[in-house]
Design a protein around this motif. Structure first.
Motif, PDB file in Angstrom:
ATOM      1  N   ILE A  11       0.814  -1.249   0.015  1.00 33.37           N
ATOM      2  CA  ILE A  11      -0.018  -0.159  -0.121  1.00 33.37           C
ATOM      3  C   ILE A  11       0.985   1.153   0.082  1.00 33.37           C
ATOM      4  O   ILE A  11       0.583   2.215  -0.642  1.00 33.37           O
ATOM      5  CB  ILE A  11      -0.977   0.119   1.274  1.00 33.37           C
ATOM      6  CG1 ILE A  11      -1.936  -1.031   0.981  1.00 33.37           C
ATOM      7  CG2 ILE A  11      -1.654   1.516   1.207  1.00 33.37           C
ATOM      8  CD1 ILE A  11      -2.890  -1.278   2.203  1.00 33.37           C
ATOM      9  N   LYS A  12       1.937   1.364   1.030  1.00 31.22           N
ATOM     10  CA  LYS A  12       2.720   2.420   1.126  1.00 31.22           C
ATOM     11  C   LYS A  12       3.427   2.623  -0.487  1.00 31.22           C
ATOM     12  O   LYS A  12       3.630   3.851  -0.970  1.00 31.22           O
ATOM     13  CB  LYS A  12       3.709   2.162   2.128  1.00 31.22           C
ATOM     14  CG  LYS A  12       4.522   3.212   2.227  1.00 31.22           C
ATOM     15  CD  LYS A  12       5.726   3.127   3.315  1.00 31.22           C
ATOM     16  CE  LYS A  12       5.084   2.620   4.639  1.00 31.22           C
ATOM     17  NZ  LYS A  12       6.097   2.268   5.567  1.00 31.22           N
ATOM     18  N   LYS A  13       3.890   1.704  -1.203  1.00 29.58           N
ATOM     19  CA  LYS A  13       4.711   1.846  -2.482  1.00 29.58           C
ATOM     20  C   LYS A  13       3.614   2.356  -3.617  1.00 29.58           C
ATOM     21  O   LYS A  13       4.190   2.955  -4.537  1.00 29.58           O
ATOM     22  CB  LYS A  13       5.297   0.373  -2.716  1.00 29.58           C
ATOM     23  CG  LYS A  13       6.400   0.106  -1.814  1.00 29.58           C
ATOM     24  CD  LYS A  13       7.082  -1.171  -2.079  1.00 29.58           C
ATOM     25  CE  LYS A  13       8.265  -1.622  -1.398  1.00 29.58           C
ATOM     26  NZ  LYS A  13       8.747  -2.687  -1.758  1.00 29.58           N
ATOM     27  N   VAL A  45      -7.945  -0.551   3.092  1.00 21.11           N
ATOM     28  CA  VAL A  45      -6.942   0.151   2.338  1.00 21.11           C
ATOM     29  C   VAL A  45      -6.735   1.516   2.653  1.00 21.11           C
ATOM     30  O   VAL A  45      -5.728   2.082   3.111  1.00 21.11           O
ATOM     31  CB  VAL A  45      -6.825   0.062   0.809  1.00 21.11           C
ATOM     32  CG1 VAL A  45      -5.853   0.652   0.048  1.00 21.11           C
ATOM     33  CG2 VAL A  45      -6.693  -1.517   0.415  1.00 21.11           C
ATOM     34  N   THR A  46      -7.829   2.040   2.773  1.00 25.13           N
ATOM     35  CA  THR A  46      -8.004   3.615   3.231  1.00 25.13           C
ATOM     36  C   THR A  46      -7.615   3.794   4.518  1.00 25.13           C
ATOM     37  O   THR A  46      -6.809   4.592   4.711  1.00 25.13           O
ATOM     38  CB  THR A  46      -9.273   4.038   2.724  1.00 25.13           C
ATOM     39  OG1 THR A  46      -9.711   3.951   1.347  1.00 25.13           O
ATOM     40  CG2 THR A  46      -9.409   5.497   3.338  1.00 25.13           C
ATOM     41  N   ASP A  47      -8.071   3.066   5.602  1.00 28.80           N
ATOM     42  CA  ASP A  47      -7.576   3.292   6.775  1.00 28.80           C
ATOM     43  C   ASP A  47      -6.298   3.006   6.960  1.00 28.80           C
ATOM     44  O   ASP A  47      -5.439   3.781   7.788  1.00 28.80           O
ATOM     45  CB  ASP A  47      -8.699   2.252   7.764  1.00 28.80           C
ATOM     46  CG  ASP A  47      -9.953   2.800   7.790  1.00 28.80           C
ATOM     47  OD1 ASP A  47     -10.284   3.803   7.384  1.00 28.80           O
ATOM     48  OD2 ASP A  47     -10.824   1.756   8.032  1.00 28.80           O
ATOM     49  N   ALA A  48      -5.711   1.756   6.387  1.00 31.20           N
ATOM     50  CA  ALA A  48      -4.266   1.520   6.584  1.00 31.20           C
ATOM     51  C   ALA A  48      -3.564   2.799   6.393  1.00 31.20           C
ATOM     52  O   ALA A  48      -2.535   3.101   6.666  1.00 31.20           O
ATOM     53  CB  ALA A  48      -3.936   0.261   5.965  1.00 31.20           C
ATOM     54  N   ARG A  49      -3.904   3.351   5.092  1.00 32.60           N
ATOM     55  CA  ARG A  49      -3.243   4.191   4.363  1.00 32.60           C
ATOM     56  C   ARG A  49      -3.024   5.650   5.218  1.00 32.60           C
ATOM     57  O   ARG A  49      -1.969   6.196   5.470  1.00 32.60           O
ATOM     58  CB  ARG A  49      -3.561   4.537   2.921  1.00 32.60           C
ATOM     59  CG  ARG A  49      -2.828   5.735   2.186  1.00 32.60           C
ATOM     60  CD  ARG A  49      -3.567   6.013   0.731  1.00 32.60           C
ATOM     61  NE  ARG A  49      -4.940   6.073   0.904  1.00 32.60           N
ATOM     62  CZ  ARG A  49      -5.527   7.286   1.123  1.00 32.60           C
ATOM     63  NH1 ARG A  49      -4.792   8.310   1.537  1.00 32.60           N
ATOM     64  NH2 ARG A  49      -6.703   7.363   1.000  1.00 32.60           N
ATOM     65  N   ARG A  50      -4.138   5.813   5.698  1.00 39.07           N
ATOM     66  CA  ARG A  50      -4.211   7.102   6.691  1.00 39.07           C
ATOM     67  C   ARG A  50      -3.602   6.716   8.006  1.00 39.07           C
ATOM     68  O   ARG A  50      -2.852   7.722   8.241  1.00 39.07           O
ATOM     69  CB  ARG A  50      -5.809   7.312   6.934  1.00 39.07           C
ATOM     70  CG  ARG A  50      -6.355   7.919   5.736  1.00 39.07           C
ATOM     71  CD  ARG A  50      -8.038   8.205   6.007  1.00 39.07           C
ATOM     72  NE  ARG A  50      -8.575   8.886   4.916  1.00 39.07           N
ATOM     73  CZ  ARG A  50      -9.830   8.910   4.624  1.00 39.07           C
ATOM     74  NH1 ARG A  50     -10.535   8.604   5.565  1.00 39.07           N
ATOM     75  NH2 ARG A  50     -10.208   9.496   3.656  1.00 39.07           N
ATOM     76  N   MET A  52      -0.760   5.315   8.494  1.00 35.33           N
ATOM     77  CA  MET A  52       0.221   5.350   7.972  1.00 35.33           C
ATOM     78  C   MET A  52       0.931   6.827   7.651  1.00 35.33           C
ATOM     79  O   MET A  52       2.184   7.081   7.415  1.00 35.33           O
ATOM     80  CB  MET A  52       1.007   4.499   6.830  1.00 35.33           C
ATOM     81  CG  MET A  52       1.048   3.082   6.952  1.00 35.33           C
ATOM     82  SD  MET A  52       1.570   2.302   5.560  1.00 35.33           S
ATOM     83  CE  MET A  52       0.009   1.670   4.881  1.00 35.33           C
ATOM     84  N   GLY A  53       0.070   7.630   7.781  1.00 38.05           N
ATOM     85  CA  GLY A  53       0.128   9.105   7.476  1.00 38.05           C
ATOM     86  C   GLY A  53       0.192   9.341   6.076  1.00 38.05           C
ATOM     87  O   GLY A  53       0.786  10.545   5.416  1.00 38.05           O
ATOM     88  N   ILE A  54      -0.413   8.629   5.087  1.00 32.79           N
ATOM     89  CA  ILE A  54      -0.179   8.893   3.676  1.00 32.79           C
ATOM     90  C   ILE A  54      -1.434   9.367   3.247  1.00 32.79           C
ATOM     91  O   ILE A  54      -2.537   9.156   3.312  1.00 32.79           O
ATOM     92  CB  ILE A  54       0.008   7.467   2.832  1.00 32.79           C
ATOM     93  CG1 ILE A  54       1.279   7.142   3.403  1.00 32.79           C
ATOM     94  CG2 ILE A  54      -0.140   7.941   1.291  1.00 32.79           C
ATOM     95  CD1 ILE A  54       1.607   5.544   2.768  1.00 32.79           C
ATOM     96  N   ARG A  55      -1.515  10.761   2.902  1.00 36.14           N
ATOM     97  CA  ARG A  55      -2.692  11.387   2.559  1.00 36.14           C
ATOM     98  C   ARG A  55      -2.746  11.667   0.897  1.00 36.14           C
ATOM     99  O   ARG A  55      -1.622  11.856   0.396  1.00 36.14           O
ATOM    100  CB  ARG A  55      -2.619  12.909   3.109  1.00 36.14           C
ATOM    101  CG  ARG A  55      -2.472  12.856   4.690  1.00 36.14           C
ATOM    102  CD  ARG A  55      -4.070  12.485   5.094  1.00 36.14           C
ATOM    103  NE  ARG A  55      -3.934  12.641   6.473  1.00 36.14           N
ATOM    104  CZ  ARG A  55      -4.604  11.515   7.547  1.00 36.14           C
ATOM    105  NH1 ARG A  55      -4.923  10.664   7.008  1.00 36.14           N
ATOM    106  NH2 ARG A  55      -4.416  11.649   8.785  1.00 36.14           N
ATOM    107  N   LYS A  56      -3.728  11.453   0.390  1.00 33.51           N
ATOM    108  CA  LYS A  56      -3.931  11.537  -1.128  1.00 33.51           C
ATOM    109  C   LYS A  56      -4.594  13.095  -1.268  1.00 33.51           C
ATOM    110  O   LYS A  56      -5.351  13.616  -0.774  1.00 33.51           O
ATOM    111  CB  LYS A  56      -4.813  10.584  -1.641  1.00 33.51           C
ATOM    112  CG  LYS A  56      -4.032   9.121  -1.630  1.00 33.51           C
ATOM    113  CD  LYS A  56      -4.914   8.210  -2.530  1.00 33.51           C
ATOM    114  CE  LYS A  56      -4.000   7.722  -3.367  1.00 33.51           C
ATOM    115  NZ  LYS A  56      -4.458   6.483  -4.385  1.00 33.51           N
ATOM    116  N   ALA A  57      -4.285  13.544  -2.731  1.00 31.40           N
ATOM    117  CA  ALA A  57      -4.919  14.749  -2.913  1.00 31.40           C
ATOM    118  C   ALA A  57      -6.252  14.350  -3.574  1.00 31.40           C
ATOM    119  O   ALA A  57      -6.534  13.189  -4.058  1.00 31.40           O
ATOM    120  CB  ALA A  57      -3.856  15.269  -4.297  1.00 31.40           C
ATOM    121  N   SER A  58      -7.012  15.471  -3.214  1.00 31.93           N
ATOM    122  CA  SER A  58      -8.430  15.394  -3.684  1.00 31.93           C
ATOM    123  C   SER A  58      -8.744  15.509  -5.127  1.00 31.93           C
ATOM    124  O   SER A  58      -8.006  16.134  -5.543  1.00 31.93           O
ATOM    125  CB  SER A  58      -9.251  16.252  -2.849  1.00 31.93           C
ATOM    126  OG  SER A  58      -8.998  17.436  -2.985  1.00 31.93           O
ATOM    127  N   GLY A  59      -9.655  14.913  -5.720  1.00 36.13           N
ATOM    128  CA  GLY A  59     -10.240  15.210  -7.033  1.00 36.13           C
ATOM    129  C   GLY A  59     -10.441  13.803  -7.638  1.00 36.13           C
ATOM    130  O   GLY A  59     -10.061  13.005  -7.153  1.00 36.13           O
TER     131      GLY A  59
END
Length: 72
Positions: A11-13, A45-50, A52-59
């Motif tokens: 997920i991180k990669k 996936v979304t919960d794990a990513r968040r 880990m401190g990985i934020r996605k750009a909105s859009g």
């Protein structure tokens, strides 16, 4: 079944390349290949990513990871 360390690393990669739903689909496909019948959903996936401190750009259709000025 919770995500293991290898799946979190994936997920991180891939967070900067794929959408969360595509990552979940790929992890499910890999699990089925190993004989594990539990599926991975987008929310996992979304919960794990968040966490880990990985934020996605909105859009719509945007797959970039937002970077803090501190990370540069």
């Amino acid at each position: 079944m919770p995500l293991d360390d290898n799946e979190k690393d994936y997920i991180k990669k891939m967070a900067n390349v794929l959408k969360d739903v595509d990552i979940a689909h790929e992890l499910t496909r890999i699990r089925i290949g190993f004989g594990v019948s539990d599926r991975v959903n987008r929310r996992q996936v979304t919960d794990a990513r968040r966490r880990m401190g990985i934020r996605k750009a909105s859009g719509r259709g945007v797959n970039r990871v937002k970077r803090d000025k501190r990370d540069d």
